[in-house]
Design a protein around this motif. Structure first.
Motif, short mmCIF file in Angstrom:
data_model
loop_
_atom_site.label_atom_id
_atom_site.label_comp_id
_atom_site.label_asym_id
_atom_site.label_seq_id
_atom_site.Cartn_x
_atom_site.Cartn_y
_atom_site.Cartn_z
N LEU A 98 11.19 10.92 0.77
CA LEU A 98 10.65 10.24 1.94
C LEU A 98 9.14 10.26 1.88
CD1 LEU A 98 10.76 9.02 4.86
CD2 LEU A 98 10.85 11.39 5.69
N LYS A 99 8.51 9.08 1.98
CA LYS A 99 7.06 8.98 2.00
C LYS A 99 6.64 7.96 3.05
CE LYS A 99 6.50 11.72 -1.59
NZ LYS A 99 5.88 13.07 -1.47
N TYR A 100 5.48 8.22 3.66
CA TYR A 100 4.92 7.34 4.67
C TYR A 100 3.62 6.70 4.18
CZ TYR A 100 7.86 9.70 8.22
OH TYR A 100 8.90 10.21 8.94
N LEU A 101 3.28 5.56 4.77
CA LEU A 101 1.95 4.97 4.59
C LEU A 101 0.93 5.84 5.30
CD1 LEU A 101 0.25 2.48 3.65
CD2 LEU A 101 0.75 1.46 5.88
N SER A 102 -0.24 5.99 4.74
CA SER A 102 -1.31 6.76 5.40
C SER A 102 -1.92 5.94 6.53
CB SER A 102 -2.39 7.12 4.38
OG SER A 102 -3.05 5.94 3.92
N VAL A 103 -2.61 6.63 7.44
CA VAL A 103 -3.32 5.93 8.51
C VAL A 103 -4.39 5.01 7.91
CG1 VAL A 103 -4.81 6.21 10.54
CG2 VAL A 103 -2.87 7.76 10.20
N LEU A 138 0.82 -1.22 0.00
CA LEU A 138 0.00 0.00 0.00
C LEU A 138 0.85 1.26 0.00
CD1 LEU A 138 -2.87 -1.19 2.34
CD2 LEU A 138 -3.11 -0.43 -0.02
N VAL A 139 2.00 1.25 0.68
CA VAL A 139 2.85 2.45 0.62
C VAL A 139 3.42 2.59 -0.79
CG1 VAL A 139 5.09 1.46 1.37
CG2 VAL A 139 4.51 3.82 1.94
N ALA A 140 3.64 1.48 -1.49
CA ALA A 140 4.06 1.56 -2.89
C ALA A 140 2.96 2.12 -3.78
CB ALA A 140 4.47 0.16 -3.39
N ARG A 141 1.74 1.68 -3.53
CA ARG A 141 0.60 2.16 -4.32
C ARG A 141 0.34 3.64 -4.06
NH1 ARG A 141 -4.49 -1.31 -3.15
NH2 ARG A 141 -2.90 -2.91 -3.60
#
Length: 487
Positions: free
Chosen positions: A427-432, A279-282
């Protein structure tokens, strides 16, 4: 920022067994080995012998080193035992705080092991002092036993239930008396406990299913919020100390703490982490040549990222398996020394490549900066950091050793600023929302069955003794203003 390395410090691991054909302490020892990742500061095992006496052996350090003493098991006889693996979130680093704790001041002698943190511990300790209680440690874990000892209820079960109703926060207790073993989970089930049964009929209660596997026990059920599970020679019985419950298990169990081969409330930790990576990739697609994960807790997420993105997964970082997990080292100096020793780069994988680095979290940023520098020194053209959990901005008060927003890089800096601090190219994060989707608990309450307070500030309980301090620091760091913007 404080010069401290990875990462989050979970409380402990607990293991209890009842009805073993043979020395129960040896079964507890095997089970605790599977929980060693939950703490390395100390460990103990207690057994109840045929004369109903409590006998305990405990020490500081690794389980194997403590019980390497040839006389360690000499007094640990009986078919019931209780064990504990410690990392301190409350209390000092002394032998007096190593569990199980013993209570022998009432008619029913008993012992307990605890995972979690009480949010009203100071209030309860002050109340207990006024009753004349003398504390055997400075850990909040013993408070439950002290409350049981002063209870006026007619039965031991009644005293357990009355005491449990006075505690707030995250707690998972296993208690052992000469007559029964008990498991108690807080009304939100913030910390996990599972029940299993061996072929010899023995019943096991422990923190993770990986420990059930270690002692050849079949999974029976998770201990649910507000429950008291009673195990005696007649079998397993279920009671409750409260019906006012709502499952909000700690989401960091899935992100980081639990072993990937464990299953928590029906969800495979490994599969949940793979979905987090996917999901963090998507959510944050990036062109690159190779995907690598930070061993060991991020490897599942890195696999998921690679599968979703179509970018090859490689083993670009190697962990020295003989160096302890740095998050459970009890001092900053030891954590810093550990992280510099435990990781090395496979240069042939990294050199002249655009690299996606998948990690489970960024707490203070020191480790991330260290790893990014290692990769670039090894010849990486660029390093794009992807975090398979949301930005960690809020402290935890339920059993994770970060209780001030000032300790968290996400509470003090924007994502762009953190990118610059760790010297990543992006830098990117997964959303809640992505985290909730990835874990996919079968729960339709307002929290989706998960505590995500570390990411969104939505605590499932009042903070009690911590509230005033948290309010002051959160206001200073403008976290409330951000809460209002985010709704």
């Amino acid at each position: 920022m404080p010069n401290e390395v990875k990462s989050l410090n979970d409380e402990c691991g607990v293991f209890g067994v009842w009805g073993v054909e043979g020395p129960a302490a040896k079964v507890a020892y095997s089970g605790l080995h599977a929980l060693q990742h939950r703490g390395q500061e100390g460990a103990g095992i207690l057994a109840i012998d045929a004369n109903k006496r409590l006998n305990r052996y405990r020490g500081q350090g690794l389980l194997g080193a403590i019980f390497d003493d040839p006389h360690a098991f000499d007094r640990l006889h009986g078919n019931a035992a209780l064990g504990h693996i410690r990392y301190a979130t409350a209390g000092s680093h002394t032998i007096n705080n190593v569990q199980p704790f013993m209570f022998e001041n009432t008619e029913t002698h008993f012992a307990l092991s605890h995972n979690g943190n009480l949010t009203n511990a100071d209030t309860l300790k002050e109340m207990l002092r006024k009753t004349g209680t003398i504390f055997q440690s400075d850990s909040d874990s013993e408070i439950f036993g002290d409350l049981i000892e002063i209870s006026n209820q007619d039965t031991f079960l009644g005293r357990i239930k009355e005491a449990a109703n006075q505690m707030h926060g995250g707690f998972a207790y296993v208690l052992l008396s000469p007559d029964a073993m008990y498991a108690v989970c807080d009304p939100n089930g913030l910390r996990p406990l599972v029940v299993g049964r061996r072929k010899d009929g023995a019943v096991v209660i422990c923190s993770e299913t990986c420990a059930l596997d270690q002692v050849q026990a079949e999974y029976v059920r998770d201990v649910q919020p507000g429950e008291v599970v009673i195990v005696d020679d007649s079998g397993i019985k279920i009671d409750h100390f409260t019906e006012d419950t709502e499952l909000t298990i700690c989401s960091m169990e899935y992100v980081y703490f639990a072993r990937p081969d464990s299953v928590i409330h029906g969800v495979s930790v490994h599969e949940a982490r793979k979905r987090m990576g996917a999901l963090v990739a998507r959510e944050n697609p990036t062109k690159a040549d190779v995907v690598i994960g930070v061993p060991n807790s991020s490897l599942s997420a890195a696999m998921g990222y690679a599968i979703e993105s179509g970018i090859p997964y490689e083993m670009g970082l190697i962990k020295n398996q003989y160096v302890a997990r740095t998050f459970i080292e009890p001092t900053q100096e030891r954590r810093e020394r550990g992280v510099s020793m435990k990781l090395s780069v496979v240069k042939s994988v990294i050199k002249d490549k655009d690299v996606i680095l998948v990690d489970d979290s960024i707490v203070r940023g020191t480790t991330s900066r260290f790893i990014v520098k290692m990769l670039k020194d090894a010849g990486a053209k660029s390093v794009h950091v992807r975090i398979a959990s949301p930005d960690l901005k809020y402290p935890c008060f339920y059993g994770i050793d970060i209780q001030k927003p000032s300790e968290l890089i996400g509470a003090n800096h924007s994502v762009e600023e953190i990118k610059d601090i760790i010297e990543a190219d992006s830098l990117k994060y997964l959303s809640v929302e992505g985290l909730i989707e990835a874990i996919d608990l079968d729960c339709d309450n307002q929290y989706h069955g998960l505590c995500t307070a570390y990411f969104d500030g939505k605590y499932p309980t009042p903070l009690y003794d911590y509230q005033e301090t948290y309010d002051a620091e959160a206001k200073r760091l403008h976290l409330y203003e951000e809460d209002e913007v985010n709704g």
